[in-house]
Enzyme design. Structure first.
Site, PDB file in Angstrom:
ATOM      1  N   LEU A  86       0.722  -1.136  -0.131  1.00 47.51           N
ATOM      2  CA  LEU A  86       0.001  -0.059  -0.074  1.00 47.51           C
ATOM      3  C   LEU A  86       0.674   1.143   0.188  1.00 47.51           C
ATOM      4  O   LEU A  86       1.868   1.364   0.438  1.00 47.51           O
ATOM      5  CB  LEU A  86      -0.876  -0.175   1.262  1.00 47.51           C
ATOM      6  CG  LEU A  86      -1.998  -0.922   1.474  1.00 47.51           C
ATOM      7  CD1 LEU A  86      -2.721  -1.163   2.729  1.00 47.51           C
ATOM      8  CD2 LEU A  86      -2.903  -0.918   0.304  1.00 47.51           C
ATOM      9  N   LYS A 118      -3.288  -1.818  11.227  1.00 47.05           N
ATOM     10  CA  LYS A 118      -2.337  -2.234  10.532  1.00 47.05           C
ATOM     11  C   LYS A 118      -1.325  -2.826  11.313  1.00 47.05           C
ATOM     12  O   LYS A 118      -0.662  -2.482  11.915  1.00 47.05           O
ATOM     13  CB  LYS A 118      -1.568  -1.311   9.812  1.00 47.05           C
ATOM     14  CG  LYS A 118      -0.630  -1.770   8.560  1.00 47.05           C
ATOM     15  CD  LYS A 118      -0.035  -0.908   7.766  1.00 47.05           C
ATOM     16  CE  LYS A 118       0.766  -1.191   6.475  1.00 47.05           C
ATOM     17  NZ  LYS A 118       2.099  -2.097   6.982  1.00 47.05           N
TER      18      LYS A 118
HETATM   19  S1  IVH Z   1      -5.207  -5.008   3.928  1.00 51.60           S
HETATM   20  C1  IVH Z   1      -3.559  -4.757  -1.110  1.00 51.60           C
HETATM   21  N1  IVH Z   1      -5.148  -4.772   6.224  1.00 51.60           N
HETATM   22  O1  IVH Z   1       0.445  -4.200   5.416  1.00 51.60           O
HETATM   23  C2  IVH Z   1      -3.295  -4.884   0.496  1.00 51.60           C
HETATM   24  N2  IVH Z   1      -3.058  -5.095   5.353  1.00 51.60           N
HETATM   25  O2  IVH Z   1       0.962  -2.303   3.072  1.00 51.60           O
HETATM   26  C3  IVH Z   1      -4.334  -5.122   1.456  1.00 51.60           C
HETATM   27  N3  IVH Z   1      -1.100  -5.518   6.861  1.00 51.60           N
HETATM   28  O3  IVH Z   1       0.565  -6.537   2.570  1.00 51.60           O
HETATM   29  C4  IVH Z   1      -3.753  -5.233   2.632  1.00 51.60           C
HETATM   30  N4  IVH Z   1      -2.360  -5.146   8.740  1.00 51.60           N
HETATM   31  O4  IVH Z   1       0.930  -7.184   4.783  1.00 51.60           O
HETATM   32  C5  IVH Z   1      -4.401  -5.022   5.193  1.00 51.60           C
HETATM   33  N5  IVH Z   1      -5.445  -5.023   8.556  1.00 51.60           N
HETATM   34  C6  IVH Z   1      -4.548  -4.958   7.729  1.00 51.60           C
HETATM   35  C7  IVH Z   1      -3.273  -5.100   7.741  1.00 51.60           C
HETATM   36  C8  IVH Z   1      -2.583  -5.225   6.448  1.00 51.60           C
HETATM   37  C9  IVH Z   1      -1.277  -5.322   8.182  1.00 51.60           C
HETATM   38  C10 IVH Z   1       0.034  -5.561   6.089  1.00 51.60           C
HETATM   39  C11 IVH Z   1      -0.253  -6.529   4.868  1.00 51.60           C
HETATM   40  C12 IVH Z   1      -0.120  -5.584   3.490  1.00 51.60           C
HETATM   41  C13 IVH Z   1       0.665  -4.457   3.810  1.00 51.60           C
HETATM   42  C14 IVH Z   1       0.178  -3.235   3.040  1.00 51.60           C
END
Ligand code: IVH
Length: 673
Positions: A86, A118
């Site tokens: 992201l 996150k």
């Molecule tokens: S949604 C398209 N939700 O952060 C990716 N990611 O920078 C959508 N991550 O690759 C990811 N907590 O490894 C999502 N609650 C959360 C998250 C999360 C950690 C990590 C994940 C992702 C990265 C994105």
């Protein structure tokens, strides 16, 4: 997030080498030499230099590395769809800008924002076939990951078989992919480290590092001995319409017996999103795992897909990062400021850098001992630390990036250079150098006299004798104290009677809203004379803005060079001065600024010799009041040379060569009356 230091190729190479060193220590040795914030800051500088000089990018640059390196020993497996990352956003404006971009692509659409915490761990995809866990794959390089199924099977909160709640029974048929983050909970991490301490083993650096290292162990028994935890954030089906929204995905995950964050919430209004951001910011310390931010996504998954992908990042989601409390920058200079007690305080002036959400460009180094202890030098890359709203501090020097020709800061030499007219001493156990013979009272008396003088605030009857009496009586301990004097206070002193006391109190009260430029001048900032004070007022328009002025902005002003700019910055960095400005506010002193509209704007004057009708200072005041500039010697931009008497040959020649008009007193009076 730092402003560019000169884009230097040698520096770029040093930074790359250091980042490679840090990654090696981190990934191979399981050691963390610097905090994530410092790492990010240095990495950010590399990105900045490369953005300015794309021709310097090489395939070996750490910026060109995609995701984690793949290690031998695990089977490589292609992901069903790319595991994306992201874009980061850091404040409300950046979130707003993201929403605006989406709105532009999908005009008129009403958005729901799905927001979740996150997690700071490593991403993993779990593949379930007909409800049974068949494979677990790390993110890898985003296209291809490593098959870590056996290790993942040891993670207790990952169901080997999904629960068959009727509502979501469809997900037990065929292929269901669940993506999420593997973390180590803070309590488990602390427990492991306690054990290691007791066994005399080195402690682990941080939970994320440990989780990542653990999942890629080849021996599953070792993995089982280190408690890991999984939290899902995504649910994928071959037919995407089976999962209409992100909130639906979370509800389904719970129904299937998979752990996910309970904090996740849907909002329709951006201000509510931001309130949630603030709320999580307040409570995140208490979450069971580490987090450095939030994920904000468009809730509707059809819209999410429609918005598409740019590079590695989907347009429909961003990562909101909480401000780092540490950052790196380069020390440009060490300026010594003399406080109102005569104490010399060294201030490091550096390239502006964002720390804990605000831009800082200087930090007090407190005293000579502190500089020596930290061995801070001009040219050093330093780590700036700012916890919460506290004043920024230099935490340490990044020694690896020290310039080869750097010299230890010589405090005495710097004092002699910056204050050739003063002598300093250090008595007994005092860690602070002070102006020799400076007694606080004497410095204060001079400061108050100057503040009240005709050139500055022009406070009637607050002359030398009254100032001495007020300071000696202990009624005035700093500049702002004069505004708290009462008639009764004054009547206690021999010098004052009813009328004179009233007169002084009124005269002071009249100057509670001084013109900004007069107030700036009255503060007695070293190197800030009348013209500079006017220039500063014109450029910044308020004390607030001047206080936050950056060195570059100051140097942009005609006639202000490095010395003046740094002196201004150092004055505002001195904690005594910050406290004084706050006190001025409290006692109701509010300088006002009026943009000069005078007819002499853009006209600069030099007066030579003496005038008959007024003093040079008075003439200078009149010229400035009309927007003109008063200079002390003829320069390229001098428009008028006022001759009070005969003009010397050399001055005349200079004036002629610059095209300066030579006028007499009568002509001047004509211009300023
Ligand atoms: S949604 C398209 N939700 O952060 C990716 N990611 O920078 C959508 N991550 O690759 C990811 N907590 O490894 C999502 N609650 C959360 C998250 C999360 C950690 C990590 C994940 C992702 C990265 C994105």
């Amino acid at each position: 997030m730092m402003t560019p230091v000169p884009h230097d190729k040698a520096r770029l190479e040093e930074l790359r080498e250091l980042i490679d060193q840090y990654s090696y220590e981190y990934h191979v040795n399981d050691e963390q030499s610097v905090s994530d914030a410092v790492y990010d800051s240095l990495f950010g500088e590399i990105k900045q230099i490369e953005a300015a000089h794309p021709e310097w990018i090489t395939s070996e640059s750490p910026t060109q590395r995609v995701g984690n390196e793949l290690k031998d020993g695990f089977k490589k497996v292609a992901h069903s769809s790319r595991m994306l990352s992201l874009n980061d956003v850091f404040d409300r404006e950046e979130v707003q800008a993201w929403v605006t971009r989406i709105d532009k692509l999908l005009p008129g659409a009403r958005h729901e924002f799905f927001v979740d915490v996150k997690m700071d761990g490593l991403a993993c995809a779990l593949i379930y076939q007909d409800g049974n866990l068949v494979q677990a794959i790390t993110r890898g390089d985003s296209y291809v990951g490593e098959d870590v199924t056996n290790n993942v099977r040891t993670i207790k909160n990952i169901p080997l078989r999904l629960r068959g709640q009727s509502k979501y029974a469809a997900f037990l048929q065929g292929r269901t992919e669940i993506r999420g983050e593997i973390v180590m909970l803070k309590t488990d991490f602390a427990m492991l480290n306690t054990q290691r301490r007791e066994n005399g083993e080195p402690e682990f650096a941080n939970p994320r590092n440990l989780a990542a290292g653990t999942i890629r162990q080849l021996d599953p028994r070792l993995v089982a001995a280190r408690p890991l935890h999984f939290r899902a954030y995504d649910l994928l089906r071959d037919n995407p319409d089976e999962v209409p929204t992100n909130m639906f995905a979370y509800e389904a995950l719970s129904g299937l017996g998979v752990t996910r964050n309970k904090e996740a919430t849907v909002f329709t209004q951006l201000p509510d999103v931001m309130r949630f951001v603030d709320h999580i910011g307040d409570v995140r310390e208490n979450l069971p795992f580490n987090t450095d931010g939030l994920v904000i996504k468009v809730n509707d998954r059809a819209v999410f897909r429609e918005l598409g992908i740019v590079g590695k990042q989907p347009r429909a989601a961003v990562a909101y990062k909480y401000a780092a409390e540490q950052a790196t920058t380069v020390v440009k200079d060490i300026v010594i400021s003399i406080g109102r007690t005569g104490a010399a305080t060294p201030v490091a002036v550096f390239d502006p850098v964002v720390v804990a959400g605000s831009t800082v460009q200087h930090a007090s180094l407190h005293n000579a001992d502190e500089i020596a202890r930290k061995d801070v030098r001009v040219g050093d890359t330093v780590i700036i630390f700012k916890a919460g709203d506290i004043i920024p501090q230099v935490e340490a020097v990044v020694l690896e990036l020290r310039p080869k020709d750097s010299e230890q800061f010589d405090y005495q030499k710097a004092l002699a250079q910056q204050y050739p007219e003063l002598e300093f001493e250090r008595t007994g156990k005092d860690v602070v150098y002070r102006v020799k013979g400076a007694n606080t009272d004497l410095m204060l008396k001079r400061a108050v006299e100057y503040y009240a003088s005709k050139a500055a605030l022009d406070i009637e009857t607050l002359g030398e004798k009254n100032v001495v009496a007020l300071v000696d009586a202990g009624l005035v301990k700093d500049l702002a104290d004069i505004y708290t004097l009462s008639i009764d206070d004054l009547l206690k002193l021999d010098r004052f009677a009813d009328i004179s006391a009233k007169k002084l109190v009124n005269a002071i009260a009249e100057k509670k809203n001084p013109p900004l430029e007069k107030f700036i001048l009255a503060l007695g900032i070293r190197h800030v004379g009348a013209q500079t004070a006017i220039d500063l007022a014109n450029k910044f328009g308020s004390m607030d803005k001047l206080q936050r002025a950056r060195i570059e902005q100051l140097e942009d002003i005609d006639g202000i060079g490095k010395v003046v700019a740094e002196s201004v910055v150092a004055w505002f960095a001195d904690e005594d001065n910050i406290a004084l400005l706050e006190k001025f506010e409290r006692v109701g002193v509010h300088p006002h600024f009026q943009k000069k509209m005078g007819r002499l704007i853009g006209k600069s004057f030099v007066i030579t010799g003496s005038l008959e009708s007024m003093s040079r200072d008075q003439a200078a005041d009149r010229i400035r009041a009309l927007g003109g500039t008063f200079q002390t010697s003829v320069a390229k931009d001098t428009i008028y040379l006022v001759a009070g008497g005969k003009v010397g040959a050399s001055k005349l020649k200079k004036a002629e060569s610059y095209g300066t008009k030579i006028i007499d007193e009568a002509a001047l009076l004509n211009l300023i009356s």
